[in-house]
Design an enzyme around this catalytic site. Structure first.
Site, short mmCIF file in Angstrom:
data_model
loop_
_atom_site.label_atom_id
_atom_site.label_comp_id
_atom_site.label_asym_id
_atom_site.label_seq_id
_atom_site.Cartn_x
_atom_site.Cartn_y
_atom_site.Cartn_z
N GLN A 1 14.72 32.69 -15.25
CA GLN A 1 15.22 31.59 -14.41
C GLN A 1 14.29 31.30 -13.23
O GLN A 1 14.22 30.16 -12.75
CB GLN A 1 16.62 31.92 -13.90
CG GLN A 1 17.67 31.86 -15.01
CD GLN A 1 19.06 32.13 -14.49
OE1 GLN A 1 19.24 32.69 -13.41
NE2 GLN A 1 20.06 31.73 -15.26
N ARG B 1 3.42 31.00 -22.78
CA ARG B 1 3.02 32.24 -22.12
C ARG B 1 4.15 33.25 -22.22
O ARG B 1 5.31 32.94 -21.90
CB ARG B 1 2.70 31.93 -20.65
CG ARG B 1 2.49 33.15 -19.78
CD ARG B 1 1.06 33.61 -19.80
NE ARG B 1 0.83 34.63 -18.80
CZ ARG B 1 -0.04 35.62 -18.94
NH1 ARG B 1 -0.75 35.70 -20.07
NH2 ARG B 1 -0.23 36.50 -17.99
N GLU C 1 0.83 -1.21 0.00
CA GLU C 1 0.00 0.00 0.00
C GLU C 1 0.87 1.25 0.00
O GLU C 1 0.60 2.20 -0.74
CB GLU C 1 -0.92 -0.01 1.23
CG GLU C 1 -1.80 1.24 1.34
CD GLU C 1 -2.70 1.21 2.57
OE1 GLU C 1 -2.92 0.11 3.10
OE2 GLU C 1 -3.17 2.27 2.99
#
Lengths: 394, 89
Positions: free
Chosen positions: A284, A273, A247
């Site tokens: 940066q 963009r 799990e």
């Protein structure tokens, strides 16, 4: 050890990605808003074989080996936009199915696994209690001998899939409770939702993974036949501890996929963009967090694949699974938070889905064993005398 | 017998156990879990130690408390694992 996907595993990945992109999460935003379990998508997952990926074919599964299974789940997490659906699948597989695979009798496997694989049964892990979360040995649910079977009494909470589950794997205290901490007083059971006294009390609304229903389940003197005992009476804790490493690691395979999806989304945004006359990525302050996303992704894959390889070899991997759980869950939070910041207002708005990724990620360090406890376990596994082993010398 | 515990194994096991029980004297047949001297993580730690010390491979099925309940049980477990790979692992 370096693990590279084989040509067959890469072909499987492409197949899963094509399936998930076209068939799953068509209304992920709407389902999230309404906290609605996507039953149709669950059916599609069943038809595609997802719910039986690690299950041998003779029980209705696909029979993937552990390494192939983590790679398949990684692909599902990458391509399915509904993280809650994938989390429901993960709980089904690693909270229920795996217990049957590892500890079920032949009769139990034949009784439950076909239905769990074909989607007619939803599995859940009813472990936590109101006063016993990480402290499993502190649980108070009891299983008293009653004729040929047992009678379970207690309340389990924070149960993912609980409100829609048909089969619960649960732990309860058997025998006398003179020493509640005794590890050999717990036993593991398969409890079906149709048994008398199984009460799904309430759903618990939550911040993320909202399409995975979570709830409270009460066992009110529930009669459970001895045939539903998983392992021997009194071996509940070893059953739990030998299964939990699955799990803790396999449930996070899909999160590695989500990390990759977010990385690609951010790269696209950084390259398209424009601000101040140039692309975002040329700054940066934007490109460096993306580089960090890639580092986290690759390290997460290495940890994940190592656990998959160890389990394929039949090895114990608790230490490796614990490291994978911590790193992947926190890595996804870091990546999702960076993605929100990188997308600015679009990251914060509901319509772009980035904020949902962050909400979905935030539960990872909490469920399947809180990371604070996992760090304690890891420290003790490598020799530190901590609280779990009694701390100071006697 | 290839799968009989050796005195050398018991010495190594006692050395390992000392790091967990802090000088408490433990009888060979004493139930370590019942006495509260070790916890469930001990089983995993012990399996990892067996893998390192003897170069053996352990599986999830080995995480049975019956293998770790006492020094005698641990020695028996080590001996059985060694026998599976041909004695001197």
């Amino acid at each position: 050890m370096i693990v590279e996907p084989s040509p067959e595993q890469l072909a499987l990945r492409r197949e899963i990605i094509a399936f998930a992109r076209t068939e799953l999460g068509r209304d992920a935003a709407g389902a999230d808003r309404e906290a609605r379990f996507p039953r149709e998508d669950w059916r599609r997952c069943a038809d595609f074989g997802v719910l039986g990926w690690p299950v041998p074919e003779e029980y209705g599964g696909r029979g993937f080996d552990p390494l192939t299974t983590v790679m398949a789940l990684e692909a599902l997490g990458y391509a399915c936009p509904d993280n809650g659906l994938v989390f429901a699948v993960d709980n089904h597989l690693w909270g229920c199915v795996i217990y049957l695979l590892l500890h079920g009798t032949e009769e139990q496997k034949r009784r439950f696994l076909p239905g769990l694989c074909d989607g007619t049964l939803v599995g859940a892990h009813a472990l936590s209690e109101p006063e016993a979360g990480s402290d499993v040995l502190g649980m108070t649910t009891t299983a008293e001998r009653d004729g040929d079977g047992y009678r379970l009494t207690g309340t389990k909470c924070f149960i993912s899939n609980g409100p829609v589950a048909d089969v619960f794997v649960t732990l309860a205290r058997t025998g006398t409770a003179t020493d509640p901490g005794r590890q050999d007083r717990l036993s593991a059971f398969l409890v079906t939702a149709d048994l008398p006294g199984v009460i799904k009390k309430r759903e618990l609304p939550k911040m993320g993974l909202r399409t995975t229903p979570m709830g409270v389940v009460e066992f009110d003197g529930t009669p459970v036949p001895a045939a539903n005992l998983l392992g021997r009476e009194g071996t509940g804790y070893p059953v739990f501890s030998s299964t939990i490493e699955w799990e803790r690691s396999f449930m996070f395979a899909s999160k590695v996929g989500a990390m990759e999806r977010l990385l690609e989304t951010c790269v696209r945004h950084a390259n398209t963009r424009r601000q101040f006359g140039r692309t975002l990525g040329s700054h940066q302050a934007v490109s460096h967090p993306i580089a960090d996303m890639k580092i986290r992704l690759d390290l997460a894959k290495l940890l994940l694949y190592r656990v998959g390889w160890l389990k394929r070899e039949g090895r114990i991997a608790l230490q490796e699974a614990t490291m994978a759980k911590i790193f992947i869950s926190e890595g996804l939070v870091d990546t999702a938070r960076a993605a929100v910041e990188l997308h600015g207002a679009r990251g914060y708005l509901e319509e772009y889905g980035i904020e949902r990724e962050l909400r979905d990620a935030l539960g990872g360090p909490i469920y399947a064993g809180a990371n604070a406890v996992q760090r304690g376990i890891l420290a003790e596994l490598i020799g530190v005398r901590g609280a779990l082993s009694g701390g100071e010398p006697r | 017998m290839a799968d009989a515990p050796t005195d050398e194994d018991k010495v190594l096991i006692r050395d390992f156990l000392d790091g967990h029980v802090h000088g408490v004297v433990v009888e060979d047949d004493e139930d370590l879990f019942a006495s509260g001297l070790v916890n469930s993580l001990f089983a995993v730690q012990l399996v990892m130690w067996v893998e390192r010390t003897y170069g053996l491979r352990a599986s999830g099925e080995d995480l049975d408390f019956a293998n770790f309940r006492s020094i005698d049980a641990i020695a028996g477990f080590v001996a059985r694992k060694k026998a599976l790979v041909g004695g001197d692992a």
